[in-house]
Design a protein around this motif. Structure first.
Motif, PDB file in Angstrom:
ATOM      1  N   GLN A 134       0.829  -1.210   0.000  1.00  0.00           N
ATOM      2  CA  GLN A 134       0.000   0.000   0.000  1.00  0.00           C
ATOM      3  C   GLN A 134       0.866   1.264   0.000  1.00  0.00           C
ATOM      4  OE1 GLN A 134      -2.332  -0.868   3.510  1.00  0.00           O
ATOM      5  NE2 GLN A 134      -4.006  -1.717   2.277  1.00  0.00           N
ATOM      6  N   GLY A 135       1.891   1.241  -0.847  1.00  0.00           N
ATOM      7  CA  GLY A 135       2.747   2.415  -1.018  1.00  0.00           C
ATOM      8  C   GLY A 135       3.818   2.589   0.041  1.00  0.00           C
ATOM      9  N   VAL A 136       3.873   1.685   1.019  1.00  0.00           N
ATOM     10  CA  VAL A 136       4.872   1.779   2.096  1.00  0.00           C
ATOM     11  C   VAL A 136       5.873   0.639   1.947  1.00  0.00           C
ATOM     12  CG1 VAL A 136       5.229   1.742   4.603  1.00  0.00           C
ATOM     13  CG2 VAL A 136       3.184   2.832   3.653  1.00  0.00           C
ATOM     14  N   TYR A 137       7.155   0.964   2.039  1.00  0.00           N
ATOM     15  CA  TYR A 137       8.183  -0.076   1.980  1.00  0.00           C
ATOM     16  C   TYR A 137       8.130  -0.930   3.233  1.00  0.00           C
ATOM     17  CZ  TYR A 137      10.208   2.504  -1.936  1.00  0.00           C
ATOM     18  OH  TYR A 137      10.399   3.133  -3.135  1.00  0.00           O
ATOM     19  N   HIS A 138       8.371  -2.234   3.035  1.00  0.00           N
ATOM     20  CA  HIS A 138       8.292  -3.197   4.137  1.00  0.00           C
ATOM     21  C   HIS A 138       9.518  -4.095   4.102  1.00  0.00           C
ATOM     22  CE1 HIS A 138       6.525  -6.069   6.971  1.00  0.00           C
ATOM     23  NE2 HIS A 138       6.830  -7.044   6.123  1.00  0.00           N
ATOM     24  N   LEU A 139      10.289  -4.088   5.196  1.00  0.00           N
ATOM     25  CA  LEU A 139      11.449  -4.982   5.294  1.00  0.00           C
ATOM     26  C   LEU A 139      10.934  -6.365   5.680  1.00  0.00           C
ATOM     27  CD1 LEU A 139      14.489  -5.534   5.271  1.00  0.00           C
ATOM     28  CD2 LEU A 139      14.561  -4.788   7.670  1.00  0.00           C
ATOM     29  N   LYS A 140      10.953  -7.243   4.689  1.00  0.00           N
ATOM     30  CA  LYS A 140      10.410  -8.595   4.889  1.00  0.00           C
ATOM     31  C   LYS A 140      11.407  -9.471   5.634  1.00  0.00           C
ATOM     32  CE  LYS A 140       8.696 -12.408   2.066  1.00  0.00           C
ATOM     33  NZ  LYS A 140       8.667 -12.894   0.668  1.00  0.00           N
ATOM     34  N   SER A 141      12.690  -9.383   5.232  1.00  0.00           N
ATOM     35  CA  SER A 141      13.730 -10.157   5.916  1.00  0.00           C
ATOM     36  C   SER A 141      15.094  -9.616   5.523  1.00  0.00           C
ATOM     37  CB  SER A 141      13.644 -11.646   5.559  1.00  0.00           C
ATOM     38  OG  SER A 141      13.939 -11.847   4.187  1.00  0.00           O
ATOM     39  N   TYR A 142      16.082  -9.960   6.333  1.00  0.00           N
ATOM     40  CA  TYR A 142      17.461  -9.639   5.993  1.00  0.00           C
ATOM     41  C   TYR A 142      18.377 -10.640   6.670  1.00  0.00           C
ATOM     42  CZ  TYR A 142      18.958  -7.851  10.563  1.00  0.00           C
ATOM     43  OH  TYR A 142      19.323  -7.756  11.888  1.00  0.00           O
ATOM     44  N   PHE A 169      11.991  -0.964  -7.207  1.00  0.00           N
ATOM     45  CA  PHE A 169      10.954   0.073  -7.241  1.00  0.00           C
ATOM     46  C   PHE A 169      11.392   1.337  -7.944  1.00  0.00           C
ATOM     47  CE2 PHE A 169      11.122  -2.273  -3.195  1.00  0.00           C
ATOM     48  CZ  PHE A 169      10.020  -3.095  -3.377  1.00  0.00           C
ATOM     49  N   ASN A 170      12.565   1.370  -8.550  1.00  0.00           N
ATOM     50  CA  ASN A 170      13.095   2.579  -9.208  1.00  0.00           C
ATOM     51  C   ASN A 170      12.136   3.080 -10.276  1.00  0.00           C
ATOM     52  OD1 ASN A 170      15.390   2.622  -7.709  1.00  0.00           O
ATOM     53  ND2 ASN A 170      16.740   2.884  -9.459  1.00  0.00           N
ATOM     54  N   MET A 213      10.377   2.461   7.039  1.00  0.00           N
ATOM     55  CA  MET A 213       9.749   1.232   6.553  1.00  0.00           C
ATOM     56  C   MET A 213       9.011   0.533   7.691  1.00  0.00           C
ATOM     57  SD  MET A 213      12.651  -0.479   4.091  1.00  0.00           S
ATOM     58  CE  MET A 213      13.684   0.530   3.014  1.00  0.00           C
ATOM     59  N   THR A 214       8.009  -0.254   7.322  1.00  0.00           N
ATOM     60  CA  THR A 214       7.454  -1.187   8.304  1.00  0.00           C
ATOM     61  C   THR A 214       8.388  -2.399   8.352  1.00  0.00           C
ATOM     62  OG1 THR A 214       6.044  -2.222   6.616  1.00  0.00           O
ATOM     63  CG2 THR A 214       5.080  -0.433   7.912  1.00  0.00           C
ATOM     64  N   ILE A 215       8.456  -3.035   9.517  1.00  0.00           N
ATOM     65  CA  ILE A 215       9.398  -4.126   9.729  1.00  0.00           C
ATOM     66  C   ILE A 215       8.631  -5.407  10.044  1.00  0.00           C
ATOM     67  CG2 ILE A 215      11.418  -4.893  11.072  1.00  0.00           C
ATOM     68  CD1 ILE A 215      11.904  -2.268   9.533  1.00  0.00           C
ATOM     69  N   SER A 216       9.033  -6.502   9.438  1.00  0.00           N
ATOM     70  CA  SER A 216       8.394  -7.788   9.708  1.00  0.00           C
ATOM     71  C   SER A 216       8.470  -8.111  11.203  1.00  0.00           C
ATOM     72  CB  SER A 216       9.097  -8.890   8.917  1.00  0.00           C
ATOM     73  OG  SER A 216       8.751 -10.168   9.423  1.00  0.00           O
ATOM     74  N   PRO A 217       7.389  -8.657  11.771  1.00  0.00           N
ATOM     75  CA  PRO A 217       7.411  -9.010  13.204  1.00  0.00           C
ATOM     76  C   PRO A 217       8.422 -10.118  13.532  1.00  0.00           C
ATOM     77  CG  PRO A 217       5.401  -9.818  12.145  1.00  0.00           C
ATOM     78  CD  PRO A 217       6.076  -8.933  11.154  1.00  0.00           C
ATOM     79  N   TYR A 218       8.900 -10.822  12.499  1.00  0.00           N
ATOM     80  CA  TYR A 218       9.872 -11.901  12.724  1.00  0.00           C
ATOM     81  C   TYR A 218      11.295 -11.361  12.873  1.00  0.00           C
ATOM     82  CZ  TYR A 218       5.947 -14.671  11.093  1.00  0.00           C
ATOM     83  OH  TYR A 218       4.703 -15.227  10.958  1.00  0.00           O
TER      84      TYR A 218
END
Length: 351
Positions: free
Chosen positions: A30-38, A350-351, A321-326
């Motif tokens: 929804q237009g917001v970047y989300h850090l899924k994992s790293y 996303f460029n 960014m929003t961050i994954s709860p994991y």
């Protein structure tokens, strides 16, 4: 494999450096970047030497391990060649040329810009915008790197089960990550020094209005601290690295080893800034951003701020960014400054 390729969907950012591989997976919700994992996984010594991947298969094993741990969806990836192994130049060209004509002209004139035979380099270009000297011309960014630098990274990712869809330039990736956090810097600074303290080298980038306008590398980094630990406590390189990262060193470590290293870091930063001031129209900067693995050393940012009398922020490209709860948020705060390049690479989606 081009160096300035256009965007692709769902790219994993993979940063291969001297001591580790870093992987970042970002989505947009929804237009917001989300850090899924790293993930960050250390490389055994000798896998990467002087920015060249000596053992692509071993590097690939580390990449595959990280991809499994992070359960990445898909296998398309973006990685980068480092600044010193890339030649970049901005040239003015006729605005009416097509991309095919532009490439033919660049290849015809390549010996003016590139000190290697054309069959030994990967070459790419990108139109930046109108020329500042002539209305009939456009500015074109030319980028070239020795093919071996590019091929080694493509091969390492292939051994790791990933396809290289984008080969970027490390400084461009760091700039992209910096732009994610620039609005959060205090007092809206115009001129920012981004100081990337790596293992072998420290790189100073000067950003004006969020764009990098200058860079300079210095042979100084976390390796000096590792060697000081080895010497002080009679440890092997591996033991020193582990003890440094796990913070399992004797009580005299802070005053006898870490503090002198921090003071040396301040001296190196001061010299780099003085060199920049002597070669530019500026005689001050408004803010410092610390990046790289050594920048999260407790007390370092405070010491730099006190000695240089300039505001200092430790880099966090995930701040908006929003961050994954994991994800462990405390560990992410420690790791974030070293993930600038990997984050910037993941953002190529996303460029």
């Amino acid at each position: 494999m081009k160096l300035l390729s256009s965007k692709h969907q769902s790219l994993i950012g993979v940063d291969i450096c001297a001591t580790s591989v870093k992987l970042v997976d970002i989505t947009r919700q929804q237009g917001v970047y989300h850090l899924k994992s790293y993930g960050i996984e250390r490389l055994p010594p000798g896998i990467v030497v002087d920015k060249l991947i000596v053992d692509t298969e071993a590097a690939g094993d580390t990449i595959a391990s990280l991809a499994r741990q992070n359960r990445v969806a898909g296998n398309d990836a973006a990685t980068a060649v480092s600044g010193s192994s890339v030649i970049t130049k901005i040239i003015d060209m006729d605005a009416t040329l097509s991309d095919v004509e532009r490439e033919a002209q660049i290849r015809l004139d390549a010996d003016q810009y590139i000190p290697y035979p054309l069959d030994e380099v990967n070459l790419d270009f990108e139109v930046l915008g109108p020329s500042v000297v002539d209305d009939t011309m456009v500015q074109v960014l030319l980028a070239a790197s020795r093919s071996e630098n590019v091929d080694q990274r493509v091969d390492a990712l292939a051994f790791g089960g990933l396809k290289t869809k984008v080969m970027d330039i490390e400084s461009h990736a760091i700039e992209r990550a910096f732009q994610m956090m620039a609005d959060n810097l205090p007092n809206m600074p115009e001129l920012v020094a981004v100081i990337d303290i790596g293992h072998h080298q420290t790189t100073l980038y000067i950003a004006k209005n969020d764009k990098f306008i200058y860079s300079r590398e210095q042979l100084f980094g976390g390796l000096q601290l590792t060697e000081a630990i080895q010497e002080r406590y009679g440890l092997s390189y591996e033991e020193a690295m582990v003890n440094k990262h796990e913070r399992m060193l004797p009580d005299d470590y802070y005053p006898e080893v870490l503090t002198p290293f921090m003071e040396s870091t301040v001296q190196q930063i001061t010299r780099s800034l003085q060199f920049y001031f002597s070669s530019s129209q500026y005689d001050h900067i408004d803010h410092i951003v610390l990046a790289g693995g050594s920048s999260s050393i407790p007390g370092l940012a405070g010491m730099i701020q006190q000695k240089l009398n300039i505001g200092v922020t430790v880099a966090d490209p995930f701040i908006n960014m929003t961050i994954s709860p994991y994800i462990d948020s405390e560990q992410l705060a420690i790791d974030a400054p070293s993930l600038m390049a990997a984050c910037g690479l993941a953002l190529r989606s996303f460029n």
